[in-house]
Design a protein around this motif. Structure first.
Motif, PDB file in Angstrom:
ATOM      1  N   UNK A 100       0.820  -1.213   0.000  1.00 17.11           N
ATOM      2  CA  UNK A 100       0.000   0.000   0.000  1.00 17.11           C
ATOM      3  C   UNK A 100       0.852   1.261   0.000  1.00 17.11           C
ATOM      4  N   UNK A 101       1.861   1.295   0.865  1.00 11.70           N
ATOM      5  CA  UNK A 101       2.720   2.484   0.941  1.00 11.70           C
ATOM      6  C   UNK A 101       3.445   2.730  -0.379  1.00 11.70           C
ATOM      7  N   UNK A 102       4.031   1.696  -0.954  1.00  9.93           N
ATOM      8  CA  UNK A 102       4.773   1.850  -2.207  1.00  9.93           C
ATOM      9  C   UNK A 102       3.855   2.252  -3.353  1.00  9.93           C
ATOM     10  N   UNK A 103       2.624   1.752  -3.339  1.00  9.60           N
ATOM     11  CA  UNK A 103       1.648   2.143  -4.365  1.00  9.60           C
ATOM     12  C   UNK A 103       1.334   3.629  -4.256  1.00  9.60           C
ATOM     13  N   UNK A 104       1.064   4.084  -3.030  1.00  7.20           N
ATOM     14  CA  UNK A 104       0.782   5.502  -2.805  1.00  7.20           C
ATOM     15  C   UNK A 104       1.966   6.364  -3.237  1.00  7.20           C
ATOM     16  N   UNK A 105       3.171   5.967  -2.851  1.00  9.19           N
ATOM     17  CA  UNK A 105       4.369   6.732  -3.174  1.00  9.19           C
ATOM     18  C   UNK A 105       4.583   6.810  -4.679  1.00  9.19           C
ATOM     19  N   UNK A 106       4.415   5.698  -5.368  1.00  7.10           N
ATOM     20  CA  UNK A 106       4.602   5.676  -6.816  1.00  7.10           C
ATOM     21  C   UNK A 106       3.606   6.612  -7.514  1.00  7.10           C
ATOM     22  N   UNK A 107       2.340   6.503  -7.149  1.00  7.84           N
ATOM     23  CA  UNK A 107       1.320   7.319  -7.814  1.00  7.84           C
ATOM     24  C   UNK A 107       1.471   8.798  -7.456  1.00  7.84           C
TER      25      UNK A 107
ATOM     26  N   UNK B  80      -5.585  17.232  -5.518  1.00  9.52           N
ATOM     27  CA  UNK B  80      -6.195  16.360  -4.509  1.00  9.52           C
ATOM     28  C   UNK B  80      -7.189  15.393  -5.139  1.00  9.52           C
ATOM     29  N   UNK B  81      -7.977  15.879  -6.083  1.00 16.41           N
ATOM     30  CA  UNK B  81      -8.959  14.999  -6.724  1.00 16.41           C
ATOM     31  C   UNK B  81      -8.274  13.966  -7.617  1.00 16.41           C
ATOM     32  N   UNK B  82      -7.205  14.343  -8.280  1.00 17.52           N
ATOM     33  CA  UNK B  82      -6.452  13.385  -9.095  1.00 17.52           C
ATOM     34  C   UNK B  82      -5.813  12.320  -8.210  1.00 17.52           C
ATOM     35  N   UNK B  83      -5.259  12.737  -7.067  1.00 11.88           N
ATOM     36  CA  UNK B  83      -4.666  11.781  -6.137  1.00 11.88           C
ATOM     37  C   UNK B  83      -5.723  10.817  -5.629  1.00 11.88           C
ATOM     38  N   UNK B  84      -6.880  11.341  -5.280  1.00 11.25           N
ATOM     39  CA  UNK B  84      -7.978  10.505  -4.806  1.00 11.25           C
ATOM     40  C   UNK B  84      -8.404   9.504  -5.878  1.00 11.25           C
ATOM     41  N   UNK B  85      -8.513   9.961  -7.104  1.00 11.43           N
ATOM     42  CA  UNK B  85      -8.926   9.086  -8.200  1.00 11.43           C
ATOM     43  C   UNK B  85      -7.928   7.951  -8.405  1.00 11.43           C
ATOM     44  N   UNK B  86      -6.648   8.267  -8.462  1.00 10.99           N
ATOM     45  CA  UNK B  86      -5.624   7.249  -8.691  1.00 10.99           C
ATOM     46  C   UNK B  86      -5.576   6.233  -7.556  1.00 10.99           C
ATOM     47  N   UNK B  87      -5.699   6.704  -6.324  1.00 11.25           N
ATOM     48  CA  UNK B  87      -5.651   5.780  -5.192  1.00 11.25           C
ATOM     49  C   UNK B  87      -6.904   4.915  -5.132  1.00 11.25           C
ATOM     50  N   UNK B  88      -8.063   5.503  -5.436  1.00 10.87           N
ATOM     51  CA  UNK B  88      -9.292   4.707  -5.475  1.00 10.87           C
ATOM     52  C   UNK B  88      -9.173   3.572  -6.482  1.00 10.87           C
ATOM     53  N   UNK B  89      -8.654   3.882  -7.644  1.00 10.66           N
ATOM     54  CA  UNK B  89      -8.527   2.869  -8.694  1.00 10.66           C
ATOM     55  C   UNK B  89      -7.489   1.813  -8.337  1.00 10.66           C
ATOM     56  N   UNK B  90      -6.650   2.110  -7.355  1.00 13.48           N
ATOM     57  CA  UNK B  90      -5.628   1.158  -6.925  1.00 13.48           C
ATOM     58  C   UNK B  90      -6.044   0.402  -5.666  1.00 13.48           C
ATOM     59  N   UNK B  91      -7.261   0.653  -5.200  1.00 15.71           N
ATOM     60  CA  UNK B  91      -7.769  -0.066  -4.040  1.00 15.71           C
ATOM     61  C   UNK B  91      -7.475   0.574  -2.712  1.00 15.71           C
ATOM     62  N   UNK B  92      -7.006   1.817  -2.703  1.00 18.43           N
ATOM     63  CA  UNK B  92      -6.693   2.508  -1.457  1.00 18.43           C
ATOM     64  C   UNK B  92      -7.747   3.563  -1.150  1.00 18.43           C
ATOM     65  N   UNK B  93      -8.117   3.663   0.114  1.00 14.74           N
ATOM     66  CA  UNK B  93      -9.091   4.667   0.527  1.00 14.74           C
ATOM     67  C   UNK B  93      -8.422   6.032   0.639  1.00 14.74           C
ATOM     68  N   UNK B  94      -9.115   7.034   0.139  1.00 12.15           N
ATOM     69  CA  UNK B  94      -8.557   8.389   0.127  1.00 12.15           C
ATOM     70  C   UNK B  94      -9.701   9.384   0.214  1.00 12.15           C
TER      71      UNK B  94
END
Length: 346
Positions: A122-129, A165-179
């Motif tokens: 999860x952390x590495x996914x968030x960091x990458x995106x 912020x909305x782009x970050x939320x969108x990318x994390x949602x599509x990756x399975x992370x809550x934002x």
């Protein structure tokens, strides 16, 4: 506009902050109707036997939980008509523009997620995106319409804080992370950033400030409430049973407490200074780990347990702080460096 989730990180949802939990049953019905209406580009919706507070609360939730709906109405009107309210939506784009732009946004999202390495936690996914987002986006000082949504950040490569912020939320949602989105102020001006859930804990993430002054950093990557409050102020939170809601929707839905540091960037990279005496040893370790070249950045964080803080440039404290760092840098064989940071922060 829809995309499948990236088959990567999947976490159990924190039901306390899902829409179905923060809204009452009636508000959830209104929420679903608003989302469907925006998806179908409807311009008027009737809500019989509806309270104004329920309508406004559900409207705010629809706006803050659906970053893929980049054409979400920027203006609205609410009129009472005998048995209930009629909500009139004013879209920022024509229906033809929405169709064309949706394809472009989907391409951008798919491209980023396709490049997402497999097997990341999860952390590495968030960091990458996060790093990809700030690499492809710059701040839009012209404040164009697109700058306030995910399309501006991911397709145009230009956005204000809300677009980041909305782009970050969108990318994390599509990756399975809550934002979640957070409304607040920075330097007495309106500001928006994210709160992200990792391994059961929530953290503040401000991608806009991590992309400021043409220097990409992680100074605001997974902070606690205490750390973010050094220069951010969070707008008031309103619960679903509120009796009055401002028409400008200048409030937050319920947001979680962020009190852990386990996923803070500086903790994860062993760059956190916990005591005054700790500074030199951490910096020396960082220098030993990598052969730095001109333009490289060493990022250090300061814990609240440390009495050191980043002093004002030119002050005696700044000179002393700079000397401590320069002694380590020069001893390691590096003869030029530039010190920058967040004034007054730890």
């Amino acid at each position: 506009y829809m995309t499948e989730r990236h088959p990567g990180v999947q976490q159990n949802p924190d039901t306390q902050y899902l829409v179905g939990h923060i809204l009452t049953n009636r508000q959830l019905q209104i929420y679903n109707r608003i989302v469907a209406a925006v998806q179908n580009y409807e311009q008027e919706i009737d809500f019989p036997n509806c309270k104004s507070t329920d309508l406004l609360y559900a409207f705010s939730a629809a706006n803050k939980y659906n970053p893929d709906l980049f054409w979400f109405p920027t203006q609205y009107s609410m009129n009472w008509r005998r048995t209930g309210y009629t909500l009139t939506l004013y879209y920022p784009y024509s229906i033809e523009q929405v169709a064309w732009m949706s394809d472009k946004l989907q391409e951008a999202v798919d491209r980023l997620l396709t490049d997402l390495p497999s097997g990341l936690d999860a952390y590495a996914t968030e960091l990458y995106l996060h790093d990809r987002l700030v690499a492809v986006t710059e701040y839009d000082f012209n404040y164009r319409t697109n700058a306030f949504n995910a399309y501006g950040a991911l397709v145009d490569g230009s956005a204000v804080c809300e677009g980041y912020a909305r782009a970050m939320q969108l990318l994390l949602h599509k990756s399975g992370l809550e934002c979640l989105l957070v409304n607040g102020t920075l330097d007495d001006e309106g500001h928006m950033w994210n709160i992200v859930k990792l391994d059961g804990q929530w953290y503040h993430l401000d991608p806009t400030l991590n992309d400021s002054d043409n220097r990409r950093s992680h100074a605001y990557f997974n902070l606690t409430d205490l750390a973010i409050s050094a220069d951010h102020t969070i707008d008031r939170q309103l619960s679903s049973n509120v009796n009055e809601i401002p028409l400008d929707l200048d409030f937050n839905l319920p947001i979680p407490v962020c009190g852990e540091i386990a996923a803070c960037y500086f903790v994860k990279t062993n760059s956190m200074i916990f005591t005054d005496e700790h500074l030199e040893s951490v910096l020396q370790t960082k220098l030993n780990q990598k052969q730095y070249t001109a333009g490289d950045i060493i990022e250090l964080g300061f814990a609240d347990t440390c009495s050191l803080s980043y002093p004002a440039a030119g002050s005696p404290a700044f000179t002393a702080f700079e000397n401590r760092i320069s002694n380590v840098v020069f001893a390691a064989g590096y003869y030029k460096f530039y010190l920058t940071g967040i004034p007054g922060s730890k």
